[in-house]
Scaffold this motif. Structure first.
Motif, PDB file in Angstrom:
ATOM      1  N   ALA A  95       0.113   7.807   6.783  1.00  0.00           N
ATOM      2  CA  ALA A  95      -1.120   8.110   6.063  1.00  0.00           C
ATOM      3  C   ALA A  95      -1.637   6.879   5.331  1.00  0.00           C
ATOM      4  CB  ALA A  95      -0.873   9.252   5.080  1.00  0.00           C
ATOM      5  N   LEU A  96      -1.237   5.703   5.797  1.00  0.00           N
ATOM      6  CA  LEU A  96      -1.658   4.482   5.122  1.00  0.00           C
ATOM      7  C   LEU A  96      -2.883   3.889   5.799  1.00  0.00           C
ATOM      8  CD1 LEU A  96       1.840   2.841   4.704  1.00  0.00           C
ATOM      9  CD2 LEU A  96       0.522   4.123   3.000  1.00  0.00           C
ATOM     10  N   LYS A  97      -3.891   3.617   5.020  1.00  0.00           N
ATOM     11  CA  LYS A  97      -5.109   3.033   5.548  1.00  0.00           C
ATOM     12  C   LYS A  97      -4.919   1.543   5.831  1.00  0.00           C
ATOM     13  CE  LYS A  97      -9.914   3.702   5.415  1.00  0.00           C
ATOM     14  NZ  LYS A  97     -11.112   3.278   4.841  1.00  0.00           N
ATOM     15  N   LYS A  98      -4.006   0.931   5.111  1.00  0.00           N
ATOM     16  CA  LYS A  98      -3.805  -0.503   5.277  1.00  0.00           C
ATOM     17  C   LYS A  98      -2.309  -0.775   5.443  1.00  0.00           C
ATOM     18  CE  LYS A  98      -6.855  -3.195   3.010  1.00  0.00           C
ATOM     19  NZ  LYS A  98      -7.680  -3.708   1.884  1.00  0.00           N
ATOM     20  N   ASP A  99      -1.951  -1.213   6.621  1.00  0.00           N
ATOM     21  CA  ASP A  99      -0.542  -1.409   6.923  1.00  0.00           C
ATOM     22  C   ASP A  99      -0.439  -2.424   8.047  1.00  0.00           C
ATOM     23  OD1 ASP A  99       2.153   0.746   8.200  1.00  0.00           O
ATOM     24  OD2 ASP A  99       2.170  -1.242   7.276  1.00  0.00           O
ATOM     25  N   ASN A 100      -0.150  -3.662   7.703  1.00  0.00           N
ATOM     26  CA  ASN A 100      -0.032  -4.713   8.710  1.00  0.00           C
ATOM     27  C   ASN A 100       1.422  -5.099   8.883  1.00  0.00           C
ATOM     28  OD1 ASN A 100      -2.712  -4.894   9.519  1.00  0.00           O
ATOM     29  ND2 ASN A 100      -3.251  -6.368   7.931  1.00  0.00           N
ATOM     30  N   THR A 101       2.195  -4.189   9.488  1.00  0.00           N
ATOM     31  CA  THR A 101       3.611  -4.454   9.715  1.00  0.00           C
ATOM     32  C   THR A 101       3.936  -4.279  11.185  1.00  0.00           C
ATOM     33  OG1 THR A 101       4.109  -2.143   9.131  1.00  0.00           O
ATOM     34  CG2 THR A 101       4.324  -3.779   7.383  1.00  0.00           C
TER      35      THR A 101
ATOM     36  N   HIS B 107      -7.698  -2.265  -4.320  1.00  0.00           N
ATOM     37  CA  HIS B 107      -8.433  -1.328  -3.493  1.00  0.00           C
ATOM     38  C   HIS B 107      -7.849   0.078  -3.598  1.00  0.00           C
ATOM     39  CE1 HIS B 107      -9.364  -5.290  -1.944  1.00  0.00           C
ATOM     40  NE2 HIS B 107      -8.147  -5.416  -1.449  1.00  0.00           N
TER      41      HIS B 107
ATOM     42  N   SER C  86       0.848  -1.190   0.000  1.00  0.00           N
ATOM     43  CA  SER C  86       0.000   0.000   0.000  1.00  0.00           C
ATOM     44  C   SER C  86       0.883   1.239   0.000  1.00  0.00           C
ATOM     45  CB  SER C  86      -0.933   0.021   1.207  1.00  0.00           C
ATOM     46  OG  SER C  86      -0.195   0.218   2.406  1.00  0.00           O
ATOM     47  N   VAL C  87       0.339   2.311  -0.542  1.00  0.00           N
ATOM     48  CA  VAL C  87       0.978   3.622  -0.517  1.00  0.00           C
ATOM     49  C   VAL C  87      -0.104   4.630  -0.198  1.00  0.00           C
ATOM     50  CG1 VAL C  87       2.835   3.080  -2.158  1.00  0.00           C
ATOM     51  CG2 VAL C  87       0.621   3.905  -3.005  1.00  0.00           C
TER      52      VAL C  87
ATOM     53  N   ALA D  96       0.405  -4.738   3.201  1.00  0.00           N
ATOM     54  CA  ALA D  96      -0.809  -3.958   3.388  1.00  0.00           C
ATOM     55  C   ALA D  96      -1.865  -4.753   4.139  1.00  0.00           C
ATOM     56  CB  ALA D  96      -1.358  -3.515   2.035  1.00  0.00           C
ATOM     57  N   GLU D  97      -2.025  -6.013   3.789  1.00  0.00           N
ATOM     58  CA  GLU D  97      -3.122  -6.806   4.338  1.00  0.00           C
ATOM     59  C   GLU D  97      -2.678  -8.089   5.019  1.00  0.00           C
ATOM     60  OE1 GLU D  97      -7.218  -6.173   1.864  1.00  0.00           O
ATOM     61  OE2 GLU D  97      -5.785  -7.523   0.927  1.00  0.00           O
TER      62      GLU D  97
ATOM     63  N   ALA E 284      -7.133  15.282  -1.013  1.00  0.00           N
ATOM     64  CA  ALA E 284      -7.334  14.122  -1.885  1.00  0.00           C
ATOM     65  C   ALA E 284      -7.184  12.842  -1.072  1.00  0.00           C
ATOM     66  CB  ALA E 284      -6.333  14.150  -3.025  1.00  0.00           C
ATOM     67  N   ALA E 285      -6.136  12.767  -0.273  1.00  0.00           N
ATOM     68  CA  ALA E 285      -5.903  11.585   0.555  1.00  0.00           C
ATOM     69  C   ALA E 285      -6.751  11.606   1.822  1.00  0.00           C
ATOM     70  CB  ALA E 285      -4.430  11.497   0.929  1.00  0.00           C
TER      71      ALA E 285
ATOM     72  N   ASP F 130      -8.118   2.569  -0.788  1.00  0.00           N
ATOM     73  CA  ASP F 130      -7.330   2.339   0.422  1.00  0.00           C
ATOM     74  C   ASP F 130      -5.845   2.508   0.144  1.00  0.00           C
ATOM     75  OD1 ASP F 130      -9.244  -0.661   1.081  1.00  0.00           O
ATOM     76  OD2 ASP F 130      -9.725   1.437   1.522  1.00  0.00           O
TER      77      ASP F 130
ATOM     78  N   ILE G  69      -2.866   7.113  -0.856  1.00  0.00           N
ATOM     79  CA  ILE G  69      -3.760   7.011  -2.009  1.00  0.00           C
ATOM     80  C   ILE G  69      -3.259   7.840  -3.203  1.00  0.00           C
ATOM     81  CG2 ILE G  69      -6.086   7.578  -2.828  1.00  0.00           C
ATOM     82  CD1 ILE G  69      -6.971   6.935   0.137  1.00  0.00           C
TER      83      ILE G  69
ATOM     84  N   ASN H  42      -4.233   0.411  -1.499  1.00  0.00           N
ATOM     85  CA  ASN H  42      -3.717  -0.955  -1.421  1.00  0.00           C
ATOM     86  C   ASN H  42      -3.875  -1.663  -2.774  1.00  0.00           C
ATOM     87  OD1 ASN H  42      -5.050  -3.960   0.215  1.00  0.00           O
ATOM     88  ND2 ASN H  42      -3.013  -3.604  -0.655  1.00  0.00           N
TER      89      ASN H  42
END
Lengths: 475, 475
Positions: free
Chosen positions: B185-191, A381, A350-351, A427-428, B106-107, A384, A353, A386
């Motif tokens: 600013a990441l909505k999805k980040d599983n780290t 996505h 992910s980055v 990301a997931e 935007a983000a 997101d 958006i 992602n």
């Protein structure tokens, strides 16, 4: 002197009964064989506790005897968190804790045990006229404990949030066997640290989740779905912003799909008809919810605005359930269609958006330099940030040679782009055992140290999913 | 040998310059005088670091010298977390870290430093056509760091969430002076573990928040607001459920108000006109957002449905900004109007939403038994289960006698009801120094132990806001 597998299995049988222990490696297949087919270590034993109390007794014993435990749900995880790393651990299956304990649609909460299959959680909510809005391709097998431990996402994160955001409270067995009772249906509760959000997404390394209070939502009366032609990821981003401005949280999904995906799926007969309006280099699958008592047409109205601004060139709105199903199949078959075109290298990244277009263009260019003829298949996505940034081998290449030559090199190249853009290398799917080294390389060292300190504090003997995620054990 | 105040002030002046240190107690009033006027200890010094690096240097020194630090924002907290407990701590004001570092509509993110005044954060977002949807009565003084450290709520939690849910990432100085850089600013980040949600709401005991990435939202084009007559809290609950079913997350606010509040406000000339349709024992203030490009009338349509089901007897919909302002004044003046009717005893509690009627009826009955003639004034965020369960003294009673006789006894009685219903004794305001003993009494002991373990791991010398929240220090 570590215990042997036979001693472990015997001790567990004394605690939970022999019928709750699998000690024969030949019978462990369902628990050991994970979806990526990458991890092949065996387990000392598999235990299937029939109750929370039984699980607590197992954990107490494991803590006293320094035996590693791996919590497992549906064995659908993609980074090997749920299968052995060393070959000496005990897999603890939560499958028998499979009750829906309660549903309260008025309060918008459902309490489900860790072994409840995600699809069954959906059905339980729907039986009461509500929905638990977390959909995964693996939902026919994935279980709530694993869904939460990996903080799973899905296509509806945009509107409803990820697993952590959909969880109000958890019950978990801690490393010393004590029970953390945090099943909480309170929306506002400022009485201490946020332990729930620490346990969710911890991949079983801080506690074994046994139940959770989940948010459920009123069922929309209908969905409005469209497949829209966009010239580029930049244009898709502009469309997304306009949609968000007008539709706010009724915007249920915004998925980017490249034309190559349509090629692949039509070529291999995976669609009964072409779901798109006309050819386009990129498509956006857009969906909006409509609640009972509100007027239809919000999506159409928003699309007209994008057309007036020349952000899209064409679009088709689903007019039937068959239309909608076909549009979603187009999106959901993206991974599968790649497997029909030879080898593919995948990235779950992910980055921010706004950086999605740069991720795709820079990543694709870097991949082409590395492996001329490689075929980028980025999708996912967009709302997101992602993107499943996948690459199919050049047409006609030898799959094994392609993988052995480019798998690691392409990961490095793509992760470089991702990190440069301020993104995440997972990301997931999480870290598990697949990305422990990568995490140590890319994560902020101060954050890693905080995590190690917390792990040491909550699991001093390092028995909870040892070696996973942080690749570190306290003792 | 602990350092004297003079030694502390001198050392700090060496680190950050004398103009960033207040050592004269007579000049500390703004930092020591808190809104409840309950806590009167002095501080060893007040330091106002001009930068994150300066703050880090202060914290490093404090950690090496075992000097307690109290992070402070706008000094608006209601449980004394931001003022001294012992009289030997140093107050660290974040006020000079007051930049909006970036906004990206935007983000949908804005990065603001901890010293930014909440109202200024609102203005910065609005200047870009967006909004940061967290509104507090104290927003003209409260600062972002304190808002996040207390996980503040507000009237719009229903639609947008509390501070924790509105925060994507934080930057914080840890106990050893190192900087945790989690502005994300990441909505999805599983780290890894969710450190952000641990630091938010930790009341400054795990780290000093210096900046945060906040979610911002498209500005609605309009709001639809109504004041609705309901017969009882039970009826209000039914109305809430219907509203939620039809309006989903467009439902912006659902506030319960008792008739006694209207009495008080009209009697004391606090309203220019009666905002209600007609007399009713209870009112619900209901608000819905309307985004650009969508049709008005959703609230009216939903209200018609409640009328058809006989859930409401009358209603008035705001037809002008003046109407809307008056309706919100009616709600926002509820605390103030009590102060014009003598002494009052307040409770910041929450229960599962479905238990709100029971909370009100059982709590009121118990209060009446304790103090005949006491006047219950329960109001607030029904949709969150969070009721400001306040009680005005019996008419004509002596205020001081009332408070000294009933303050503690009534708290005990009401908290008993709250806990019996599965609720929280601190819905919004947090623990600070006011509720440390209460927390130890009512909180799950396993949870408390986890929190102490985490505190010990992250602040082994116990210098971050010592004695607050857990009422426990590691060393």
């Amino acid at each position: 002197m570590p215990l042997s597998s036979a001693e472990i299995a015997s001790a567990l049988a004394t605690i939970v009964g022999a019928d709750a222990v699998v000690s024969d490696t030949a019978k462990m297949g369902a628990y050991l064989n994970e979806p990526r087919k990458r991890f092949h270590k065996t387990a000392a034993a598999v235990v299937t506790p029939p109750s929370v109390e039984a699980l607590q007794a197992v954990v107490r014993w494991a803590n006293e005897n320094h035996v590693g435990l791996i919590p497992q749900g549906g064995n659908t995880g993609l980074v090997g968190a749920q299968v052995p790393l060393f070959g000496t651990e005990v897999i603890v299956s939560l499958a028998r804790l499979d009750r829906i304990r309660s549903i309260d649609t008025a309060a918008g909460v459902m309490t489900a045990e860790a072994g409840v299959i995600l699809e069954n959680a959906h059905r339980a909510a729907e039986a009461e006229g509500a929905m638990f809005p977390l959909w995964l391709a693996s939902q026919g097998s994935a279980r709530i404990g694993g869904v939460l431990s990996s903080n799973a996402g899905g296509v509806n994160v945009l509107a409803y949030g990820n697993a952590r955001e959909l969880t109000m409270g958890v019950e978990a067995v801690l490393a010393d066997g004590r029970l953390y009772q945090g099943l909480n249906a309170l929306k506002k509760d400022n009485t201490g640290y946020d332990l729930k959000d620490l346990l969710v997404g911890a991949e079983g390394t801080l506690g074994i989740i046994t139940a959770a209070t989940l948010k459920i939502f009123p069922l929309p009366e209908d969905h409005e779905t469209a497949l829209v032609n966009v010239a580029s990821p930049e244009a898709a981003l502009d469309v997304f912003q306009l949609m968000r401005q007008r539709l706010s949280s009724r915007l249920n999904a915004f998925e980017l799909i490249p034309h190559i995906g349509l090629d692949f799926q039509l070529r291999h007969g995976m669609l009964d008809a072409d779901p798109t309006a006309s050819p386009s280099p990129w498509y956006a699958l857009i969906e909006v919810t409509r609640m009972a008592g509100t007027e239809p047409g919000a999506l159409q109205s928003a699309l007209e605005a994008t057309f007036e601004k020349s952000l899209i060139s064409d679009a088709v709105i689903a007019e039937s359930l068959a239309d909608r199903t076909r549009m979603w199949a187009f999106r959901e078959q993206m991974s599968e269609c790649q497997s029909k075109e030879g080898a593919s290298i995948k990235h779950d990244v992910s980055v921010p958006i706004a950086a999605v277009p740069a991720l795709i263009s820079e990543g694709s260019a870097a991949a082409e330099r590395l492996s001329p003829g490689i075929r980028p298949v980025p999708f996912g996505h967009m709302g997101d940030g992602n993107i499943h940034f996948n690459f199919s081998q050049p047409a006609g290449a030898d799959p094994k040679a392609f993988m052995s030559q480019y798998d690691e090199a392409l990961h490095e190249v793509i992760y470089d782009v991702v990190l440069k853009l301020g993104g995440s290398v997972s990301a997931e799917h999480g870290i598990g055992q697949l990305k422990t080294d990568l995490l140590k390389q890319v994560k902020d060292p101060v954050a890693l140290e905080m995590m190690r300190a917390i792990k040491t504090a909550l699991d001093p003997n390092g028995i909870l999913n040892p070696g996973k995620m942080l690749g570190f054990e306290p003792s």
